[in-house]
Write a protein that holds these residues in place. Structure first.
Motif, PDB file in Angstrom:
ATOM      1  N   MET A   1     -13.914  10.049 -10.522  1.00 17.26           N
ATOM      2  CA  MET A   1     -12.662   9.717  -9.851  1.00 17.26           C
ATOM      3  C   MET A   1     -11.781  10.952  -9.778  1.00 17.26           C
ATOM      4  N   GLU A   2     -11.115  11.144  -8.651  1.00 20.21           N
ATOM      5  CA  GLU A   2     -10.199  12.269  -8.500  1.00 20.21           C
ATOM      6  C   GLU A   2      -8.963  12.065  -9.378  1.00 20.21           C
ATOM      7  N   PRO A   3      -8.265  13.151  -9.715  1.00 16.68           N
ATOM      8  CA  PRO A   3      -7.103  13.056 -10.620  1.00 16.68           C
ATOM      9  C   PRO A   3      -5.860  12.536  -9.909  1.00 16.68           C
ATOM     10  N   VAL A   4      -5.856  11.227  -9.658  1.00 14.30           N
ATOM     11  CA  VAL A   4      -4.751  10.576  -8.960  1.00 14.30           C
ATOM     12  C   VAL A   4      -4.063   9.600  -9.900  1.00 14.30           C
ATOM     13  N   ALA A   5      -2.907   9.076  -9.487  1.00 17.27           N
ATOM     14  CA  ALA A   5      -2.146   8.136 -10.301  1.00 17.27           C
ATOM     15  C   ALA A   5      -2.286   6.728  -9.744  1.00 17.27           C
ATOM     16  N   GLY A   6      -2.545   5.755 -10.628  1.00 17.47           N
ATOM     17  CA  GLY A   6      -2.708   4.371 -10.214  1.00 17.47           C
ATOM     18  C   GLY A   6      -1.920   3.433 -11.099  1.00 17.47           C
ATOM     19  N   ILE A   7      -2.094   2.137 -10.858  1.00 20.02           N
ATOM     20  CA  ILE A   7      -1.343   1.111 -11.590  1.00 20.02           C
ATOM     21  C   ILE A   7      -2.293   0.059 -12.145  1.00 20.02           C
ATOM     22  N   GLY A   8      -1.845  -0.600 -13.209  1.00 19.40           N
ATOM     23  CA  GLY A   8      -2.571  -1.743 -13.725  1.00 19.40           C
ATOM     24  C   GLY A   8      -2.372  -2.940 -12.820  1.00 19.40           C
ATOM     25  N   LEU A   9      -3.458  -3.602 -12.474  1.00 19.70           N
ATOM     26  CA  LEU A   9      -3.390  -4.771 -11.596  1.00 19.70           C
ATOM     27  C   LEU A   9      -3.168  -6.009 -12.458  1.00 19.70           C
ATOM     28  N   ARG A  10      -1.988  -6.591 -12.368  1.00 21.44           N
ATOM     29  CA  ARG A  10      -1.647  -7.770 -13.150  1.00 21.44           C
ATOM     30  C   ARG A  10      -1.501  -8.968 -12.214  1.00 21.44           C
ATOM     31  N   SER A  11      -1.800 -10.149 -12.713  1.00 13.41           N
ATOM     32  CA  SER A  11      -1.909 -11.337 -11.867  1.00 13.41           C
ATOM     33  C   SER A  11      -0.654 -11.631 -11.048  1.00 13.41           C
ATOM     34  N   PRO A  12       0.595 -11.422 -11.556  1.00 17.10           N
ATOM     35  CA  PRO A  12       1.758 -11.706 -10.709  1.00 17.10           C
ATOM     36  C   PRO A  12       1.850 -10.824  -9.463  1.00 17.10           C
ATOM     37  N   HIS A  13       1.170  -9.669  -9.471  1.00 14.93           N
ATOM     38  CA  HIS A  13       1.210  -8.766  -8.329  1.00 14.93           C
ATOM     39  C   HIS A  13      -0.025  -8.887  -7.441  1.00 14.93           C
ATOM     40  N   LEU A  14      -0.998  -9.695  -7.843  1.00 16.92           N
ATOM     41  CA  LEU A  14      -2.281  -9.711  -7.157  1.00 16.92           C
ATOM     42  C   LEU A  14      -2.146 -10.114  -5.695  1.00 16.92           C
ATOM     43  N   ALA A  15      -1.437 -11.196  -5.418  1.00 18.51           N
ATOM     44  CA  ALA A  15      -1.324 -11.671  -4.040  1.00 18.51           C
ATOM     45  C   ALA A  15      -0.589 -10.656  -3.167  1.00 18.51           C
ATOM     46  N   GLU A  16       0.461 -10.034  -3.709  1.00 21.77           N
ATOM     47  CA  GLU A  16       1.233  -9.062  -2.939  1.00 21.77           C
ATOM     48  C   GLU A  16       0.380  -7.833  -2.614  1.00 21.77           C
ATOM     49  N   ILE A  17      -0.384  -7.360  -3.579  1.00 23.95           N
ATOM     50  CA  ILE A  17      -1.245  -6.206  -3.322  1.00 23.95           C
ATOM     51  C   ILE A  17      -2.336  -6.562  -2.327  1.00 23.95           C
ATOM     52  N   ALA A  18      -2.908  -7.759  -2.458  1.00 21.61           N
ATOM     53  CA  ALA A  18      -3.945  -8.182  -1.522  1.00 21.61           C
ATOM     54  C   ALA A  18      -3.400  -8.301  -0.103  1.00 21.61           C
ATOM     55  N   ARG A  19      -2.149  -8.700   0.030  1.00 22.08           N
ATOM     56  CA  ARG A  19      -1.550  -8.863   1.360  1.00 22.08           C
ATOM     57  C   ARG A  19      -1.117  -7.543   1.972  1.00 22.08           C
ATOM     58  N   ASP A  20      -0.459  -6.686   1.163  1.00 23.40           N
ATOM     59  CA  ASP A  20       0.201  -5.506   1.717  1.00 23.40           C
ATOM     60  C   ASP A  20      -0.594  -4.218   1.558  1.00 23.40           C
ATOM     61  N   ARG A  21      -1.555  -4.191   0.645  1.00 17.91           N
ATOM     62  CA  ARG A  21      -2.361  -2.988   0.394  1.00 17.91           C
ATOM     63  C   ARG A  21      -1.477  -1.739   0.221  1.00 17.91           C
ATOM     64  N   PRO A  22      -0.550  -1.735  -0.752  1.00 23.36           N
ATOM     65  CA  PRO A  22       0.329  -0.572  -0.927  1.00 23.36           C
ATOM     66  C   PRO A  22      -0.462   0.669  -1.340  1.00 23.36           C
ATOM     67  N   ALA A  23       0.094   1.821  -1.019  1.00 26.64           N
ATOM     68  CA  ALA A  23      -0.559   3.080  -1.344  1.00 26.64           C
ATOM     69  C   ALA A  23      -0.465   3.350  -2.847  1.00 26.64           C
ATOM     70  N   THR A  24      -1.606   3.524  -3.486  1.00 23.81           N
ATOM     71  CA  THR A  24      -1.675   3.971  -4.869  1.00 23.81           C
ATOM     72  C   THR A  24      -3.073   4.518  -5.101  1.00 23.81           C
ATOM     73  N   GLY A  25      -3.207   5.376  -6.097  1.00 26.91           N
ATOM     74  CA  GLY A  25      -4.465   6.095  -6.264  1.00 26.91           C
ATOM     75  C   GLY A  25      -5.636   5.223  -6.653  1.00 26.91           C
ATOM     76  N   PHE A  26      -5.409   4.241  -7.553  1.00 28.42           N
ATOM     77  CA  PHE A  26      -6.464   3.322  -7.962  1.00 28.42           C
ATOM     78  C   PHE A  26      -5.821   2.149  -8.677  1.00 28.42           C
ATOM     79  N   LEU A  27      -6.613   1.126  -8.931  1.00 23.43           N
ATOM     80  CA  LEU A  27      -6.182  -0.054  -9.664  1.00 23.43           C
ATOM     81  C   LEU A  27      -7.036  -0.206 -10.917  1.00 23.43           C
ATOM     82  N   GLU A  28      -6.396  -0.657 -11.990  1.00 28.79           N
ATOM     83  CA  GLU A  28      -7.139  -0.901 -13.223  1.00 28.79           C
ATOM     84  C   GLU A  28      -6.957  -2.355 -13.647  1.00 28.79           C
ATOM     85  N   VAL A  29      -8.055  -2.990 -14.052  1.00 25.32           N
ATOM     86  CA  VAL A  29      -8.001  -4.368 -14.530  1.00 25.32           C
ATOM     87  C   VAL A  29      -8.456  -4.416 -15.987  1.00 25.32           C
TER      88      VAL A  29
END
Length: 279
Positions: free
Chosen positions: A1-29
């Motif tokens: 993986m390239e040295p980028v910054a990402g966020i932890g994928l938590r259930s309250p944000h799941l639907a919003e991320i699935a709908r909007d696909r915001p820019a971030t380096g990666f997701l962690e579960v």
């Protein structure tokens, strides 16, 4: 993986991320949240079309003298096979004894005996997954009087013996250094740079214990300025690595979490590249 910054994928944000696909380096579960088939897991699988993933386990109990729970290991392995993440990690801790799971990541003495136990478990984990695993430094609140190695020495030797990588958590270093009266920057000097595969950032809280402030690693707030300063030193010393912003309690809006990741991207020197690739 390239040295980028990402966020932890938590259930309250799941639907919003699935709908909007915001820019971030990666997701962690967290692995243990997705061990059973569910609509949420299917949503995560669809997100793989647009994001790289890392999987962070919290229940493998790498420090258990009884060895790994093979049934749990099989479930984690099945998830890894299904998601094909770029990175897989767990903690230098234990949470299982005599078939009973505990809700905390419990500390280890840093001794040769403990090193042999963790080494066996890491070997088994990497053998079962068929890949390198990263081991994360924990937050510490007390030190074992009979430890014969420092935490960095223990981690370095574990990496040498097993070929595992290291997940360097800047917040955990800050918490441990404060609570045990250590020099955080001196702590960094004993780590093997080549083994470090990922960084974590998170917030902590300050509790009062008989007039003495104790830092608690609760992942419930923005990254503190002291941790940002330490992270800058880490990046200068070891260079950029994939970096995750963790936030697990008192979750903010997704925009706040993404702002934290953008700040991490700036510290890595890769924010513009990350945004362009993920947009």
């Amino acid at each position: 993986m390239e040295p980028v910054a990402g966020i932890g994928l938590r259930s309250p944000h799941l639907a919003e991320i699935a709908r909007d696909r915001p820019a971030t380096g990666f997701l962690e579960v967290h692995a243990e949240n997705y061990l059973a088939g569910s609509p949420a897991l299917r949503t995560v699988e669809r997100l793989r079309e647009d994001y790289e993933f890392s999987v962070h386990a919290v229940g493998l109990s790498l420090g258990s003298v009884d060895g790994l729970d093979e049934a749990h290991l099989d479930r984690v392995a099945a998830l890894i096979h299904r998601l094909e993440p770029k990175l897989v990690s767990d903690h230098l801790s234990w949470s299982l004894a005599g078939g009973r799971y505990f809700s905390d990541l419990l500390p280890l003495p840093y001794t040769e005996e403990a090193l042999e136990v963790v080494g066996r478990n890491v070997h088994r984990l990497q053998e079962r997954l068929g890949r390198q695993v990263l081991v994360e430094n924990p937050s510490c609140y007390l030190a074992f009087a009979h430890s014969t190695l420092s935490e960095p020495e223990f981690l370095a030797e574990l990496a040498r013996r097993t070929g595992c990588g290291l997940l360097l958590d800047a917040n955990n270093i800050a918490v441990t250094a404060h609570n045990l009266r250590l020099d955080a920057r001196a702590w960094l000097q004993e780590l093997p740079s080549a083994a470090i595969g990922q960084y974590h950032l998170a917030g902590h809280t300050v509790n009062d214990a008989d007039g003495e402030p104790i830092l608690i690693d609760d992942h419930g707030s923005q990254v503190g300025e002291g941790v940002w300063s330490l992270f800058g030193e880490i990046v200068r010393r070891y260079g950029p690595r994939p970096t995750l912003v963790e936030w697990d309690t008192d979750l903010p809006s997704l925009d706040v979490l993404l702002d934290e990741a953008r700040r991490a991207g700036r510290a890595l020197g890769v924010e513009a590249e990350t945004d362009a690739r993920a947009a």
